[in-house]
Scaffold this motif. Structure first.
Motif, PDB file in Angstrom:
ATOM      1  N   PRO A   4     -24.481 -13.672 -43.840  1.00  0.00           N
ATOM      2  CA  PRO A   4     -25.641 -14.520 -43.616  1.00  0.00           C
ATOM      3  C   PRO A   4     -26.723 -14.165 -44.626  1.00  0.00           C
ATOM      4  CG  PRO A   4     -24.829 -13.613 -41.546  1.00  0.00           C
ATOM      5  CD  PRO A   4     -24.091 -12.913 -42.655  1.00  0.00           C
ATOM      6  N   PRO A   5     -27.460 -15.173 -45.128  1.00  0.00           N
ATOM      7  CA  PRO A   5     -28.398 -14.916 -46.233  1.00  0.00           C
ATOM      8  C   PRO A   5     -29.506 -13.946 -45.888  1.00  0.00           C
ATOM      9  CG  PRO A   5     -28.693 -17.122 -45.302  1.00  0.00           C
ATOM     10  CD  PRO A   5     -27.427 -16.571 -44.730  1.00  0.00           C
ATOM     11  N   GLU A   6     -29.838 -13.807 -44.598  1.00  0.00           N
ATOM     12  CA  GLU A   6     -30.965 -12.956 -44.251  1.00  0.00           C
ATOM     13  C   GLU A   6     -30.584 -11.490 -44.094  1.00  0.00           C
ATOM     14  OE1 GLU A   6     -29.210 -14.407 -40.336  1.00  0.00           O
ATOM     15  OE2 GLU A   6     -29.637 -15.212 -42.344  1.00  0.00           O
ATOM     16  N   THR A   7     -29.301 -11.167 -44.108  1.00  0.00           N
ATOM     17  CA  THR A   7     -28.919  -9.773 -43.939  1.00  0.00           C
ATOM     18  C   THR A   7     -29.119  -8.998 -45.235  1.00  0.00           C
ATOM     19  OG1 THR A   7     -26.587 -10.143 -44.463  1.00  0.00           O
ATOM     20  CG2 THR A   7     -27.234 -10.347 -42.153  1.00  0.00           C
ATOM     21  N   ILE A   8     -29.323  -7.698 -45.095  1.00  0.00           N
ATOM     22  CA  ILE A   8     -29.648  -6.825 -46.221  1.00  0.00           C
ATOM     23  C   ILE A   8     -28.469  -5.884 -46.482  1.00  0.00           C
ATOM     24  CG2 ILE A   8     -31.167  -4.938 -46.961  1.00  0.00           C
ATOM     25  CD1 ILE A   8     -33.360  -6.277 -45.266  1.00  0.00           C
ATOM     26  N   PRO A   9     -28.091  -5.677 -47.738  1.00  0.00           N
ATOM     27  CA  PRO A   9     -27.034  -4.697 -48.017  1.00  0.00           C
ATOM     28  C   PRO A   9     -27.436  -3.308 -47.519  1.00  0.00           C
ATOM     29  CG  PRO A   9     -27.449  -6.060 -49.942  1.00  0.00           C
ATOM     30  CD  PRO A   9     -28.549  -6.360 -48.969  1.00  0.00           C
ATOM     31  N   ARG A  99     -26.529  -7.969 -37.354  1.00  0.00           N
ATOM     32  CA  ARG A  99     -27.612  -8.938 -37.222  1.00  0.00           C
ATOM     33  C   ARG A  99     -28.588  -8.849 -38.388  1.00  0.00           C
ATOM     34  NH1 ARG A  99     -31.451  -8.293 -32.122  1.00  0.00           N
ATOM     35  NH2 ARG A  99     -31.975  -6.410 -33.311  1.00  0.00           N
ATOM     36  N   ASP A 100     -28.835  -7.622 -38.861  1.00  0.00           N
ATOM     37  CA  ASP A 100     -29.857  -7.415 -39.892  1.00  0.00           C
ATOM     38  C   ASP A 100     -29.309  -7.003 -41.251  1.00  0.00           C
ATOM     39  OD1 ASP A 100     -32.109  -7.845 -38.113  1.00  0.00           O
ATOM     40  OD2 ASP A 100     -31.584  -5.907 -37.216  1.00  0.00           O
ATOM     41  N   CYS A 101     -28.111  -6.420 -41.275  1.00  0.00           N
ATOM     42  CA  CYS A 101     -27.608  -5.900 -42.534  1.00  0.00           C
ATOM     43  C   CYS A 101     -26.086  -5.949 -42.571  1.00  0.00           C
ATOM     44  CB  CYS A 101     -28.110  -4.471 -42.766  1.00  0.00           C
ATOM     45  SG  CYS A 101     -27.757  -3.356 -41.405  1.00  0.00           S
ATOM     46  N   HIS A 102     -25.552  -5.757 -43.769  1.00  0.00           N
ATOM     47  CA  HIS A 102     -24.097  -5.755 -43.948  1.00  0.00           C
ATOM     48  C   HIS A 102     -23.724  -4.662 -44.937  1.00  0.00           C
ATOM     49  CE1 HIS A 102     -25.591  -8.313 -47.246  1.00  0.00           C
ATOM     50  NE2 HIS A 102     -24.566  -7.826 -47.941  1.00  0.00           N
ATOM     51  N   GLY A 103     -22.500  -4.143 -44.790  1.00  0.00           N
ATOM     52  CA  GLY A 103     -22.057  -3.087 -45.684  1.00  0.00           C
ATOM     53  C   GLY A 103     -20.690  -2.570 -45.298  1.00  0.00           C
ATOM     54  N   VAL A 104     -20.250  -1.542 -46.016  1.00  0.00           N
ATOM     55  CA  VAL A 104     -18.894  -1.015 -45.854  1.00  0.00           C
ATOM     56  C   VAL A 104     -18.892   0.229 -44.971  1.00  0.00           C
ATOM     57  CG1 VAL A 104     -16.924   0.009 -47.061  1.00  0.00           C
ATOM     58  CG2 VAL A 104     -18.140  -1.936 -48.070  1.00  0.00           C
ATOM     59  N   ALA A 105     -18.053   0.214 -43.945  1.00  0.00           N
ATOM     60  CA  ALA A 105     -17.714   1.433 -43.213  1.00  0.00           C
ATOM     61  C   ALA A 105     -16.471   1.996 -43.890  1.00  0.00           C
ATOM     62  CB  ALA A 105     -17.438   1.140 -41.747  1.00  0.00           C
ATOM     63  N   HIS A 106     -16.577   3.194 -44.438  1.00  0.00           N
ATOM     64  CA  HIS A 106     -15.441   3.737 -45.177  1.00  0.00           C
ATOM     65  C   HIS A 106     -14.260   4.039 -44.266  1.00  0.00           C
ATOM     66  CE1 HIS A 106     -18.819   4.662 -48.053  1.00  0.00           C
ATOM     67  NE2 HIS A 106     -17.993   3.930 -48.756  1.00  0.00           N
ATOM     68  N   VAL A 145     -26.817   4.883 -39.345  1.00  0.00           N
ATOM     69  CA  VAL A 145     -27.329   4.076 -38.231  1.00  0.00           C
ATOM     70  C   VAL A 145     -27.068   2.599 -38.501  1.00  0.00           C
ATOM     71  CG1 VAL A 145     -29.404   3.330 -37.002  1.00  0.00           C
ATOM     72  CG2 VAL A 145     -29.059   5.754 -37.500  1.00  0.00           C
ATOM     73  N   ALA A 146     -27.293   2.165 -39.743  1.00  0.00           N
ATOM     74  CA  ALA A 146     -27.067   0.763 -40.089  1.00  0.00           C
ATOM     75  C   ALA A 146     -25.602   0.371 -39.904  1.00  0.00           C
ATOM     76  CB  ALA A 146     -27.505   0.508 -41.529  1.00  0.00           C
ATOM     77  N   ILE A 147     -24.692   1.246 -40.326  1.00  0.00           N
ATOM     78  CA  ILE A 147     -23.258   0.965 -40.158  1.00  0.00           C
ATOM     79  C   ILE A 147     -22.895   0.892 -38.676  1.00  0.00           C
ATOM     80  CG2 ILE A 147     -20.989   2.065 -40.371  1.00  0.00           C
ATOM     81  CD1 ILE A 147     -21.704   0.578 -42.849  1.00  0.00           C
ATOM     82  N   ALA A 148     -23.436   1.828 -37.880  1.00  0.00           N
ATOM     83  CA  ALA A 148     -23.158   1.819 -36.444  1.00  0.00           C
ATOM     84  C   ALA A 148     -23.680   0.545 -35.791  1.00  0.00           C
ATOM     85  CB  ALA A 148     -23.774   3.054 -35.788  1.00  0.00           C
ATOM     86  N   LYS A 149     -24.869   0.106 -36.190  1.00  0.00           N
ATOM     87  CA  LYS A 149     -25.443  -1.103 -35.621  1.00  0.00           C
ATOM     88  C   LYS A 149     -24.656  -2.343 -36.034  1.00  0.00           C
ATOM     89  CE  LYS A 149     -30.233   0.034 -34.572  1.00  0.00           C
ATOM     90  NZ  LYS A 149     -30.189  -0.687 -33.287  1.00  0.00           N
ATOM     91  N   ALA A 150     -24.178  -2.368 -37.274  1.00  0.00           N
ATOM     92  CA  ALA A 150     -23.358  -3.500 -37.716  1.00  0.00           C
ATOM     93  C   ALA A 150     -22.044  -3.555 -36.940  1.00  0.00           C
ATOM     94  CB  ALA A 150     -23.093  -3.404 -39.215  1.00  0.00           C
ATOM     95  N   LEU A 151     -21.427  -2.386 -36.724  1.00  0.00           N
ATOM     96  CA  LEU A 151     -20.180  -2.348 -35.945  1.00  0.00           C
ATOM     97  C   LEU A 151     -20.442  -2.756 -34.504  1.00  0.00           C
ATOM     98  CD1 LEU A 151     -17.168  -1.679 -35.824  1.00  0.00           C
ATOM     99  CD2 LEU A 151     -17.783   0.706 -35.371  1.00  0.00           C
ATOM    100  N   ALA A 152     -21.564  -2.312 -33.950  1.00  0.00           N
ATOM    101  CA  ALA A 152     -21.918  -2.687 -32.578  1.00  0.00           C
ATOM    102  C   ALA A 152     -22.089  -4.199 -32.456  1.00  0.00           C
ATOM    103  CB  ALA A 152     -23.200  -1.964 -32.160  1.00  0.00           C
ATOM    104  N   TRP A 153     -22.689  -4.808 -33.462  1.00  0.00           N
ATOM    105  CA  TRP A 153     -22.901  -6.255 -33.450  1.00  0.00           C
ATOM    106  C   TRP A 153     -21.573  -6.994 -33.477  1.00  0.00           C
ATOM    107  CZ3 TRP A 153     -26.988  -9.324 -32.608  1.00  0.00           C
ATOM    108  CH2 TRP A 153     -26.935 -10.654 -33.039  1.00  0.00           C
ATOM    109  N   GLU A 154     -20.626  -6.518 -34.297  1.00  0.00           N
ATOM    110  CA  GLU A 154     -19.319  -7.171 -34.397  1.00  0.00           C
ATOM    111  C   GLU A 154     -18.480  -6.966 -33.145  1.00  0.00           C
ATOM    112  OE1 GLU A 154     -16.945  -6.715 -37.811  1.00  0.00           O
ATOM    113  OE2 GLU A 154     -18.361  -7.796 -39.088  1.00  0.00           O
TER     114      GLU A 154
END
Length: 231
Positions: A4-9, A99-106, A145-154
């Motif tokens: 989504p365009p509003e998410t931050i790397p 919801r707010d960001c996107h990135g790679v969980a290794h 924390v960002a990775i955990a929150k992204a995984l929680a969202w998914e």
């Protein structure tokens, strides 16, 4: 699947947690991690084999400590309850969209059991840098924390912790989603979202000493990769 365009790397959050001005220059120059980072991160998939590797073999790898220390660190790592999942994770290098960001969980470590009864999964961030004496550097805490929150969202469930791996040392640290750590994440998220133009310079000579942008930045101090996890 597109972000989504509003998410931050999430990588941007880690840079901003270290220094917003450094993020500005990295964005401007489209700066990415150097190739040697991949060689260090590859160690995180070889813990089991490296535990008993001879000195000569270990000396050929990008370790930050002596072979004896590395084997000792891996022996301690093998005592962890989640060691089996660290060496054989359910997922590797998975892109997560929150919801707010996107990135790679290794890695994403899963527990056995029914979906409702199994403990929540644990994402990991593999850092090519050096760990602090205790805990985790703030940029990596924010990233975890960002990775955990992204995984929680998914997954649609709470993820109470993430791990930060320092494979060149054979060390793994836990980052819990405490109030303090979530506050650091939210503060950094706000900083990135509100950036307009060049941010103000920070007043922290120690951070500037490792910075590749110190000349362009114009700080009167010296160099930035270690605490970001790229040193």
């Amino acid at each position: 699947m597109s972000s989504p365009p509003e998410t931050i790397p999430i990588s941007h959050l880690a840079r901003a947690a270290y220094c917003p001005r450094q993020l500005y220059y990295a964005r401007r120059d489209d700066d990415h991690a150097p190739p040697e980072v991949d060689a260090v991160r590859e160690l995180a998939s070889e813990y089991d084999a490296l535990r008993t590797a001879a000195d000569r073999r270990l000396q050929e790898r990008p370790l930050a400590v002596s072979p004896a220390t590395y084997r000792s660190n891996l022996a301690a790592l093998a005592e962890r309850d989640d060691y089996g999942r660290l060496v054989d994770p359910a997922l590797r290098n998975v892109v997560l969209y929150g919801r707010d960001c996107h990135g790679v969980a290794h890695k994403v470590l899963e527990s056995a059991g029914d979906d409702e009864d199994a403990p929540p999964p644990t994402p990991t961030v593999v850092s090519p840098g050096d760990p602090p004496p205790r805990g985790v550097w703030e940029p990596q805490r924010v990233r975890a924390v960002a990775i955990a929150k992204a995984l929680a969202w998914e997954r649609g469930r709470a993820i109470p912790r993430a791990l930060v791996e320092y494979p060149s040392h054979g060390v793994v640290r836990t980052v819990r989603l405490t109030t303090r750590n979530k506050s650091a994440y939210r503060r950094t998220l706000w900083t990135v979202r509100s950036m307009q133009g060049v941010p103000s310079r920070i007043r922290d000579e120690a951070k500037c000493e490792a910075c590749d942008y110190r000349t362009a930045c114009g700080t009167k101090t010296r160099s930035l990769k270690t605490m970001l996890g790229l040193g």
